[in-house]
Motif scaffolding. Structure first.
Motif, PDB file in Angstrom:
ATOM      1  N   LYS A   3       0.824  -1.216   0.000  1.00  0.00           N
ATOM      2  CA  LYS A   3       0.000   0.000   0.000  1.00  0.00           C
ATOM      3  C   LYS A   3       0.857   1.265   0.000  1.00  0.00           C
ATOM      4  O   LYS A   3       0.470   2.291  -0.569  1.00  0.00           O
ATOM      5  CB  LYS A   3      -0.937  -0.009   1.210  1.00  0.00           C
ATOM      6  CG  LYS A   3      -2.080  -1.009   1.081  1.00  0.00           C
ATOM      7  CD  LYS A   3      -3.064  -0.913   2.235  1.00  0.00           C
ATOM      8  CE  LYS A   3      -4.263  -1.848   1.990  1.00  0.00           C
ATOM      9  NZ  LYS A   3      -5.250  -1.795   3.095  1.00  0.00           N
ATOM     10  N   ALA A   4       2.039   1.158   0.596  1.00  0.00           N
ATOM     11  CA  ALA A   4       2.938   2.311   0.643  1.00  0.00           C
ATOM     12  C   ALA A   4       3.600   2.571  -0.710  1.00  0.00           C
ATOM     13  O   ALA A   4       3.974   3.710  -1.011  1.00  0.00           O
ATOM     14  CB  ALA A   4       4.012   2.089   1.711  1.00  0.00           C
ATOM     15  N   VAL A  18       6.908  -9.645  -7.055  1.00  0.00           N
ATOM     16  CA  VAL A  18       6.481 -10.987  -6.646  1.00  0.00           C
ATOM     17  C   VAL A  18       6.815 -11.973  -7.764  1.00  0.00           C
ATOM     18  O   VAL A  18       6.322 -11.844  -8.888  1.00  0.00           O
ATOM     19  CB  VAL A  18       4.964 -11.032  -6.364  1.00  0.00           C
ATOM     20  CG1 VAL A  18       4.555 -12.428  -5.896  1.00  0.00           C
ATOM     21  CG2 VAL A  18       4.561  -9.995  -5.342  1.00  0.00           C
ATOM     22  N   GLY A  19       7.626 -12.956  -7.467  1.00  0.00           N
ATOM     23  CA  GLY A  19       7.937 -13.987  -8.456  1.00  0.00           C
ATOM     24  C   GLY A  19       6.757 -14.911  -8.664  1.00  0.00           C
ATOM     25  O   GLY A  19       6.098 -15.322  -7.702  1.00  0.00           O
ATOM     26  N   THR A  20       6.462 -15.212  -9.925  1.00  0.00           N
ATOM     27  CA  THR A  20       5.407 -16.173 -10.259  1.00  0.00           C
ATOM     28  C   THR A  20       5.970 -17.177 -11.262  1.00  0.00           C
ATOM     29  O   THR A  20       7.087 -17.013 -11.757  1.00  0.00           O
ATOM     30  CB  THR A  20       4.173 -15.484 -10.874  1.00  0.00           C
ATOM     31  OG1 THR A  20       4.471 -15.107 -12.229  1.00  0.00           O
ATOM     32  CG2 THR A  20       3.775 -14.244 -10.085  1.00  0.00           C
ATOM     33  N   MET A  67      -1.452 -14.362  -6.581  1.00  0.00           N
ATOM     34  CA  MET A  67      -1.113 -12.955  -6.385  1.00  0.00           C
ATOM     35  C   MET A  67      -2.307 -12.051  -6.693  1.00  0.00           C
ATOM     36  O   MET A  67      -2.580 -11.094  -5.963  1.00  0.00           O
ATOM     37  CB  MET A  67       0.074 -12.582  -7.280  1.00  0.00           C
ATOM     38  CG  MET A  67       0.620 -11.186  -7.023  1.00  0.00           C
ATOM     39  SD  MET A  67       1.435 -10.474  -8.461  1.00  0.00           S
ATOM     40  CE  MET A  67      -0.002 -10.033  -9.454  1.00  0.00           C
ATOM     41  N   LEU A  68      -3.030 -12.369  -7.759  1.00  0.00           N
ATOM     42  CA  LEU A  68      -4.200 -11.566  -8.123  1.00  0.00           C
ATOM     43  C   LEU A  68      -5.280 -11.641  -7.047  1.00  0.00           C
ATOM     44  O   LEU A  68      -5.943 -10.636  -6.740  1.00  0.00           O
ATOM     45  CB  LEU A  68      -4.771 -12.038  -9.463  1.00  0.00           C
ATOM     46  CG  LEU A  68      -3.905 -11.795 -10.701  1.00  0.00           C
ATOM     47  CD1 LEU A  68      -4.590 -12.356 -11.944  1.00  0.00           C
ATOM     48  CD2 LEU A  68      -3.626 -10.315 -10.892  1.00  0.00           C
ATOM     49  N   GLU A  79      -1.731  -3.316  -5.125  1.00  0.00           N
ATOM     50  CA  GLU A  79      -1.194  -3.583  -6.458  1.00  0.00           C
ATOM     51  C   GLU A  79       0.258  -4.027  -6.310  1.00  0.00           C
ATOM     52  O   GLU A  79       1.079  -3.315  -5.711  1.00  0.00           O
ATOM     53  CB  GLU A  79      -1.266  -2.331  -7.333  1.00  0.00           C
ATOM     54  CG  GLU A  79      -0.758  -2.557  -8.754  1.00  0.00           C
ATOM     55  CD  GLU A  79      -0.765  -1.284  -9.587  1.00  0.00           C
ATOM     56  OE1 GLU A  79      -0.229  -1.330 -10.714  1.00  0.00           O
ATOM     57  OE2 GLU A  79      -1.295  -0.259  -9.105  1.00  0.00           O
ATOM     58  N   LEU A  80       0.564  -5.201  -6.828  1.00  0.00           N
ATOM     59  CA  LEU A  80       1.907  -5.775  -6.754  1.00  0.00           C
ATOM     60  C   LEU A  80       2.539  -5.797  -8.145  1.00  0.00           C
ATOM     61  O   LEU A  80       1.888  -5.464  -9.136  1.00  0.00           O
ATOM     62  CB  LEU A  80       1.840  -7.183  -6.157  1.00  0.00           C
ATOM     63  CG  LEU A  80       1.248  -7.260  -4.738  1.00  0.00           C
ATOM     64  CD1 LEU A  80       0.875  -8.694  -4.393  1.00  0.00           C
ATOM     65  CD2 LEU A  80       2.232  -6.701  -3.720  1.00  0.00           C
ATOM     66  N   SER A  81       3.791  -6.191  -8.206  1.00  0.00           N
ATOM     67  CA  SER A  81       4.502  -6.236  -9.484  1.00  0.00           C
ATOM     68  C   SER A  81       4.918  -7.671  -9.792  1.00  0.00           C
ATOM     69  O   SER A  81       5.928  -8.159  -9.263  1.00  0.00           O
ATOM     70  CB  SER A  81       5.744  -5.338  -9.434  1.00  0.00           C
ATOM     71  OG  SER A  81       6.490  -5.432 -10.644  1.00  0.00           O
TER      72      SER A  81
END
Length: 323
Positions: A149-150, A157-159, A170-171, A180-182
């Motif tokens: 959030k920050a 995030v490895g997938t 992750m979703l 929201e992650l990367s």
């Protein structure tokens, strides 16, 4: 004997020879090595499951020799395509994972679908986890959410690729926590492990059996599991539900062959897989690999996949994973 009678007799005789020939051909199976396709790289949970079951199946099917072949890439699409397009003669089978076997045809055009396979039985189901390096300031699930959030879209995030178990997990976390992650795609959990330990990425998804193995003797911290209850293979790990995020995700691992295999060969393969799921030696090896066993017979397995298909199509409508 009239002409019609002679013709009928010849036809019946020929049909009998054909049937006998077919019976002999399938009864002799297997006459050569069977290939087992793994749609991911060597060393991770799917590969270990496949090799453990392959060894067991060799003891269950007289004369069987099973060669495991890794065909990683495109989140499993390459290996699943190879399996679907193989000759349906009983000499090629593969391990199939959820959600990939369901999610990939939803997100893109493929040369296969669920109808392309003869499902032989499911043997395990491992809930998803998320892990960080032991040096990370992120120590808990709330810490991860706070960090995301920050810095929206910044926490990597490895997938295992687009539409993989890790990506879908992750979703679901993004949706549940409002973050929201990367996502960073890899060709399996093992390469993502290397990246995390090298601090190339900040976190990574992995199924619980993979994560528990990965942390052994390594600077690796598992934050939690995505299941209704704590996993028996790692009961010390909290669930995401305990942290306030009702997420259930992970991967079923089962086996399939290309559609159209001889019925008796399909039955022998299915019987061997069930026997392996019940086998004491297999269960001992699974326990050592931290693999949660969950056997499903072919019909129940297919029903579960169809239910997952409906669920993921609903998720796709609100959060498509190819964007």
């Amino acid at each position: 004997m009239n002409t019609c009678a002679r013709t009928l007799s010849v036809s019946v005789f020929a049909s009998g020879l054909l049937a006998a020939g077919t019976a002999t051909a399938t009864a002799a199976w297997p006459e050569r090595p069977i290939t087992m396709i793994v749609p991911f790289s060597a060393g991770a949970g799917t590969d270990i499951t496949a090799r453990t079951v392959a060894t067991c199946m060799e003891s269950q099917i007289k004369g069987a020799s099973i060669v495991v072949v890794n065909k990683p890439g495109a989140s499993g699409d390459i290996g699943l395509s190879a399996l679907a397009q193989s000759a349906p003669d009983g000499y090629t089978l593969g391990i199939v994972n959820t959600p990939g076997v369901v999610s990939i045809p939803i997100e893109r055009s493929t040369k296969w679908s669920l109808d392309s396979f003869e499902f032989l039985g499911n043997v395990a189901e491992a809930p998803g986890t998320i892990s960080v390096h032991a040096d990370s300031a992120i120590r808990t699930i709330p810490d991860l959410v706070k960090a995301a959030k920050a810095a929206p879209g910044k926490v990597s995030v490895g997938t295992q690729g687009v539409g993989s178990a890790g990506h879908i997990s992750m979703l679901l976390l993004e949706k549940s926590a409002g973050v929201e992650l990367s996502p960073i795609p890899f060709q399996g959990a093992a390469p993502a492990r290397t990246a995390l330990l090298g601090k190339v990425i900040e976190s990574t998804m992995a199924n619980v059996d993979e994560a528990v193995v990965f942390r052994a003797g390594a600077p690796w911290r598992i934050l939690g599991v995505m299941s209704d209850a704590r996993s028996p293979v790692a009961p010390e790990l909290p669930t995401f539900k305990e942290a306030g995020y009702d997420i259930r995700a992970g991967s079923m691992r089962g086996f399939a062959g290309p559609k159209g295999m001889p019925a008796d060969v399909t039955a022998r393969l299915s019987t061997a897989i069930k026997a392996c799921a019940d086998d004491a030696t297999f269960r001992e090896r699974a326990a050592k690999s931290y693999l949660p066993i969950r056997y499903l017979a072919p019909k129940d397995y297919m029903k579960s996949l169809q239910q997952l298909d409906a669920s993921l199509r609903d998720l796709w409508k609100v959060k498509p994973w190819n964007q």
